[in-house]
Design an enzyme around this catalytic site. Structure first.
Site, PDB file in Angstrom:
ATOM      1  CG  ASP A  73      -1.706  42.494  -0.558  1.00  0.00           C
ATOM      2  OD1 ASP A  73      -2.349  43.712  -1.250  1.00  0.00           O
ATOM      3  OD2 ASP A  73      -1.007  42.434   0.044  1.00  0.00           O
ATOM      4  N   GLY A  74      -6.700  41.761  -0.256  1.00  0.00           N
ATOM      5  CA  GLY A  74      -7.827  41.275   0.311  1.00  0.00           C
ATOM      6  C   GLY A  74      -8.902  41.673  -0.845  1.00  0.00           C
ATOM      7  CG  ASN A 146      -2.824  35.566  -2.572  1.00  0.00           C
ATOM      8  OD1 ASN A 146      -1.086  36.100  -3.347  1.00  0.00           O
ATOM      9  ND2 ASN A 146      -2.673  36.028  -1.236  1.00  0.00           N
ATOM     10  CG  ASP A 147      -3.810  30.821  -0.556  1.00  0.00           C
ATOM     11  OD1 ASP A 147      -4.387  30.624  -0.566  1.00  0.00           O
ATOM     12  OD2 ASP A 147      -2.320  31.396   0.255  1.00  0.00           O
ATOM     13  CG  ASP A 176      -2.529  22.552  12.757  1.00  0.00           C
ATOM     14  OD1 ASP A 176      -2.280  21.479  12.956  1.00  0.00           O
ATOM     15  OD2 ASP A 176      -2.071  23.364  12.751  1.00  0.00           O
ATOM     16  CE1 TYR A 189      -1.539  29.774   7.416  1.00  0.00           C
ATOM     17  CE2 TYR A 189      -3.320  29.181   6.238  1.00  0.00           C
ATOM     18  CZ  TYR A 189      -2.408  28.895   7.524  1.00  0.00           C
ATOM     19  OH  TYR A 189      -2.703  27.934   8.056  1.00  0.00           O
ATOM     20  CB  SER A 192       2.129  33.154   7.489  1.00  0.00           C
ATOM     21  OG  SER A 192       2.573  34.178   7.868  1.00  0.00           O
TER      22      SER A 192
END
Length: 294
Positions: A73-74, A146-147, A176, A189, A192
């Site tokens: 995916d990267g 993605n984000d 965080d 992410y 997660s």
């Protein structure tokens, strides 16, 4: 009529010896395509692509009809911005781990024969425009599939973020950091960090805190018409960074404003299988994987 051009972008860390790439070239040329191989990354190592001739990616994009990535995916995320700006569809062949964005697994290369004729269905995926304002001037811009992630630096500490939507206060986050994700990024992410799963063809923005101290705050699912602004208060000299689609970290200062909105550009992902999003998610993300056995 000249044959349509397909750009193959293999990740040499995944396709050792370029075996899959060479097999894909044979299948595509047999289907009537012109093929070129380009590195998805800058400054590749000598010999990384075996004996394949490597062409400059930017010059080949002008006449390409399709980009095929071979990796994880990267690799897709790395090329998504260029593909979106040039309106070129992408087809991912997974040679990595999860491969949630990829359409094909490396063992299904024969499916490339179905591209013959150059007509194939595509799915539009929403993207984000991300910018940073410092002293009233725009100093950073990027685009992500993605984000956008704002988070603490290498030394763990709580950071304080204020989020506004269209100029009106939305929420405060102490933790965080925060993730602003597209539906495509909802399975990355954001998931997660406890965010919801959103069907990738949807048009929404997700705001998900990272390890927040407020146990009642999970995520917001927002209309893409909103424009989000993130400011930082009370963080002193704590290092805070911005990441867009796993890009290099951009160091933020105390008075910076991060603006995130839906981009006018979209990524067009080729779809060759009839598997639904639910089937793909169950197969790749749920314990035991997907089974259609009854």
């Amino acid at each position: 009529m000249e044959p349509k051009t397909v750009i193959l972008c293999p990740n040499p860390d995944r396709d050792h010896g370029m075996k899959a790439t060479k097999a894909a070239i044979q299948l595509l040329q047999a289907a009537g395509f012109r093929t070129v191989v380009c590195s998805p990354f800058r400054d590749p190592k000598a010999g990384a692509f075996d004996d394949l001739a490597i062409k400059p990616l930017l010059s080949e994009l002008k006449n390409a009809s399709l980009i095929i990535t071979l990796g994880g995916d990267g690799t897709i995320l790395h090329l998504a911005k260029l593909a979106a700006l040039h309106r070129i569809p992408m087809l991912g062949i997974n040679m990595g781990g999860l491969g949630f964005l990829a359409e094909l697994e490396v063992g299904s290369l024969e499916t490339l024969r179905s591209l013959k004729g150059g007509e194939f269905p595509v799915e539009e995926r929403m993207m984000l425009d991300v910018s940073v304002l410092r002293d009233g001037k725009q100093i950073y811009t990027n685009m992500g599939l993605n984000d956008a992630v704002i988070r603490e630096g290498p030394i763990s500490h709580v950071i304080h973020l204020k989020i506004s939507s269209d100029g009106k206060h939305l929420t405060d986050i102490a933790g965080d950091g925060a993730i602003i994700a597209t539906p495509t990024g909802s399975t990355a992410y954001s998931l997660s960090a406890g965010g919801p799963v959103v069907e990738p063809s949807a048009q929404t923005m997700l705001l998900t805190p990272i390890c927040t101290h407020n146990m009642r705050f999970s995520s917001y699912v927002l209309s893409p018409e909103h424009s989000l602004t993130v400011t930082m208060e009370g963080n002193g000299r704590k290092p805070i960074y911005l990441f867009v689609d796993e890009s290099r970290a951009f160091s933020l200062k105390a008075d910076d404003k991060i603006q995130v909105r839906r981009s006018k550009h979209t990524v067009r992902l080729v779809r060759l299988s009839e598997r639904s999003f639910c089937e793909i998610f169950a197969q790749k993300m749920l314990p035991g994987g997907y089974s259609n056995e009854k």
